[in-house]
Design an enzyme around this catalytic site. Structure first.
Site, PDB file in Angstrom:
ATOM      1  N   HIS A   1      -6.549  -0.778   5.572  1.00 23.06           N
ATOM      2  CA  HIS A   1      -6.760  -0.073   6.847  1.00 23.06           C
ATOM      3  C   HIS A   1      -7.745  -0.821   7.757  1.00 23.06           C
ATOM      4  O   HIS A   1      -7.350  -1.317   8.791  1.00 23.06           O
ATOM      5  CB  HIS A   1      -7.175   1.388   6.648  1.00 23.06           C
ATOM      6  CG  HIS A   1      -6.211   2.138   5.784  1.00 23.06           C
ATOM      7  ND1 HIS A   1      -4.855   2.007   5.926  1.00 23.06           N
ATOM      8  CD2 HIS A   1      -6.387   3.005   4.753  1.00 23.06           C
ATOM      9  CE1 HIS A   1      -4.237   2.766   5.033  1.00 23.06           C
ATOM     10  NE2 HIS A   1      -5.138   3.371   4.302  1.00 23.06           N
TER      11      HIS A   1
ATOM     12  N   ASP B   1       1.732   3.132   3.085  1.00 22.35           N
ATOM     13  CA  ASP B   1       0.732   4.179   2.875  1.00 22.35           C
ATOM     14  C   ASP B   1       1.415   5.548   2.810  1.00 22.35           C
ATOM     15  O   ASP B   1       2.330   5.738   2.040  1.00 22.35           O
ATOM     16  CB  ASP B   1      -0.370   4.122   3.937  1.00 22.35           C
ATOM     17  CG  ASP B   1      -1.618   4.885   3.504  1.00 22.35           C
ATOM     18  OD1 ASP B   1      -1.720   5.218   2.307  1.00 22.35           O
ATOM     19  OD2 ASP B   1      -2.489   5.167   4.347  1.00 22.35           O
TER      20      ASP B   1
ATOM     21  N   HIS C   1       1.540   5.251  -2.184  1.00 19.36           N
ATOM     22  CA  HIS C   1       1.025   6.256  -3.131  1.00 19.36           C
ATOM     23  C   HIS C   1       2.224   6.900  -3.815  1.00 19.36           C
ATOM     24  O   HIS C   1       2.847   7.803  -3.250  1.00 19.36           O
ATOM     25  CB  HIS C   1       0.204   7.315  -2.401  1.00 19.36           C
ATOM     26  CG  HIS C   1      -1.067   6.805  -1.788  1.00 19.36           C
ATOM     27  ND1 HIS C   1      -2.280   6.872  -2.437  1.00 19.36           N
ATOM     28  CD2 HIS C   1      -1.314   6.198  -0.602  1.00 19.36           C
ATOM     29  CE1 HIS C   1      -3.221   6.335  -1.658  1.00 19.36           C
ATOM     30  NE2 HIS C   1      -2.653   5.919  -0.542  1.00 19.36           N
TER      31      HIS C   1
ATOM     32  N   HIS D   1       0.855  -1.199   0.000  1.00 21.89           N
ATOM     33  CA  HIS D   1       0.000   0.000   0.000  1.00 21.89           C
ATOM     34  C   HIS D   1       0.881   1.234   0.000  1.00 21.89           C
ATOM     35  O   HIS D   1       1.448   1.613   1.016  1.00 21.89           O
ATOM     36  CB  HIS D   1      -0.941   0.014   1.201  1.00 21.89           C
ATOM     37  CG  HIS D   1      -1.993   1.073   1.093  1.00 21.89           C
ATOM     38  ND1 HIS D   1      -3.345   0.801   1.111  1.00 21.89           N
ATOM     39  CD2 HIS D   1      -1.902   2.417   0.932  1.00 21.89           C
ATOM     40  CE1 HIS D   1      -4.030   1.921   0.969  1.00 21.89           C
ATOM     41  NE2 HIS D   1      -3.169   2.930   0.868  1.00 21.89           N
TER      42      HIS D   1
ATOM     43  N   HIS E   1      -9.800   1.496   0.317  1.00 20.93           N
ATOM     44  CA  HIS E   1      -9.426   2.199   1.556  1.00 20.93           C
ATOM     45  C   HIS E   1     -10.665   2.273   2.447  1.00 20.93           C
ATOM     46  O   HIS E   1     -11.699   2.801   2.019  1.00 20.93           O
ATOM     47  CB  HIS E   1      -9.041   3.658   1.276  1.00 20.93           C
ATOM     48  CG  HIS E   1      -7.679   3.909   0.733  1.00 20.93           C
ATOM     49  ND1 HIS E   1      -7.269   3.490  -0.499  1.00 20.93           N
ATOM     50  CD2 HIS E   1      -6.626   4.594   1.260  1.00 20.93           C
ATOM     51  CE1 HIS E   1      -6.025   3.911  -0.708  1.00 20.93           C
ATOM     52  NE2 HIS E   1      -5.606   4.577   0.341  1.00 20.93           N
TER      53      HIS E   1
END
Ligand SMILES: [Zn+2]
Length: 396
Positions: free
Chosen positions: A245, A299, A63, A61, A213
């Site tokens: 999450h 994340d 970005h 995970h 998410h």
């Protein structure tokens, strides 16, 4: 310079010599070490001097498109409402001088330096930016092909229904994203069932996986995950869906989260956690005991949501083990499948994607998260001190 022979690597309790087949990117031979190889660093051979072998890590995970690595420091604002935060992030990203492609390369290089060779990245899409970030990340994926394995999630960060992002999501999936993303069907879109239905319709139309998410709390979140698991089964998508999450699993009773864990196991839905310290998180020990697939991801790394994070999955695995009190040898070892797809005991023919660290054994390595001496990806030296010393990272 290429390294095709590494001697005196610690695997389990012994020292072994590894040969690498560069053309195939695999470990071609593993033999017990002999003392004659001590101190030999010639040509394409290196003496690891007893450094511990670990499989390369997997960050499920991340970005790639929205961090501020390499940028001047930007103060954050207090998180008051999700829509307010989304508007804040959008304005910050629009002010960055870098392209999403440049940001993606910076973060990939950081991840490789720590020993991560496979990632799943969420990439923002919405009606304003369209699929511009996604096109950049697709281009960067080609640049790193063979070095960094990149799965792409089309991520409607502004809300799938709320921001009218369905058509831009279709463009993203057509362009090459292989997962349908999403965020808070209740908290953001305020239509749990409709949002999940549209999400799975998109996944069916484009033969895509789903990675949602989910910050929605308590029983609202529990209901959402249960519906998500039902839809996974109905669509025959077991093994291709995940909830990221899932804080709610740490907010309800143990009996309630166990019941849902059994549904996740039965329908083959994975849970992905960033191991947050500042909020409840899923009971990973319970999920693992029930046989649920659990992955760890970084994340947010220095972005509009958080100034923390450094992309070190070994350290994040240590954080998880410490949080759940995994201090026994078997408990420490059960951390590895959460942060890596590779074996702790390699065999001939396995991908040559591994890390060498100064540690007494794999248990010590997960507990101490030591510096990376060398990172190999598909047989190529891709990070760590060996790469820095050679002033060469061979994937460039
Ligand atoms: Zn995220």
């Amino acid at each position: 310079m290429s390294i095709t022979q590494i001697n005196r690597i610690r695997i389990n309790e012994g020292l072994f010599d590894l040969s690498i087949d560069l053309a195939k990117g695999v470990i071609s031979r593993i033999t017990p070490s002999h003392n004659a190889s001590a101190g030999v660093n010639t040509g394409d051979a290196r003496d690891a001097g007893g450094l511990q072998y670990l499989p390369a890590t997997t960050d499920m995970h991340i970005h790639l498109d929205k961090h501020f690595l390499g940028e001047p420091w930007r103060p954050l604002q207090p998180f008051i409402t999700l829509p307010g935060q989304l508007a804040f992030e959008k304005s910050m990203l629009a002010s960055l001088p870098t392209t999403a492609a440049e940001r993606a390369r910076r973060l990939i290089d950081l991840l490789l330096s720590h020993g991560t060779t496979k990632i799943r990245t969420h990439v923002d899409v919405d009606p304003q930016i369209g699929i511009s970030h996604l096109e950049d990340v697709l281009q960067v994926r080609e640049e790193y092909r063979g070095i960094m394995d990149i799965e792409i999630v089309a991520f409607p960060q502004q809300g799938l229904l709320r921001s009218d992002s369905v058509s831009v999501m279709k463009n993203a999936l057509r362009a090459g994203a292989e997962y349908v993303g999403g965020v808070d069907p209740a908290g953001l879109d305020r239509q749990v069932d409709r949002c999940l239905d549209v999400t799975f319709e998109l996944s069916a139309e484009f033969n895509a996986g789903v990675d949602l998410h989910l910050h929605d709390p308590g029983h609202l979140g529990l209901y959402t995950i249960s519906r998500f698991a039902d839809l996974t089964a109905q669509a025959g998508k077991g093994g291709r869906t995940a909830v990221s999450h899932a804080y709610c699993l740490g907010q309800v009773t143990e009996a309630e989260s166990r019941e849902l864990a059994q549904q996740l196991k039965a329908n083959d839905v994975a849970i992905i956690t960033s191991v947050p310290l500042d909020r409840p998180m899923p009971r990973v020990d319970q999920l693992v005991a029930e046989g649920v697939t659990v992955h760890v991801g970084s994340d947010n790394i220095l972005d509009a949501w958080s100034p923390f994070g450094n992309g070190d999955l070994l350290a994040r695995g240590a954080k998880l083990a410490e949080k759940f009190g995994w201090i026994l040898d078997d408990q420490l070892l059960q951390t590895y499948p959460l942060i890596s797809a590779g074996p702790l005991t390699p065999k001939e023919g396995d991908a040559a994607s591994f890390i060498l660290v100064p540690a007494a054994n794999a248990k010590h390595a997960i507990a101490s998260a030591p510096q990376r001496e060398a990172v190999f990806s598909g047989g190529k030296l891709a990070g760590g001190k060996w790469a820095e010393a050679a002033k060469e990272i061979s994937y460039r």
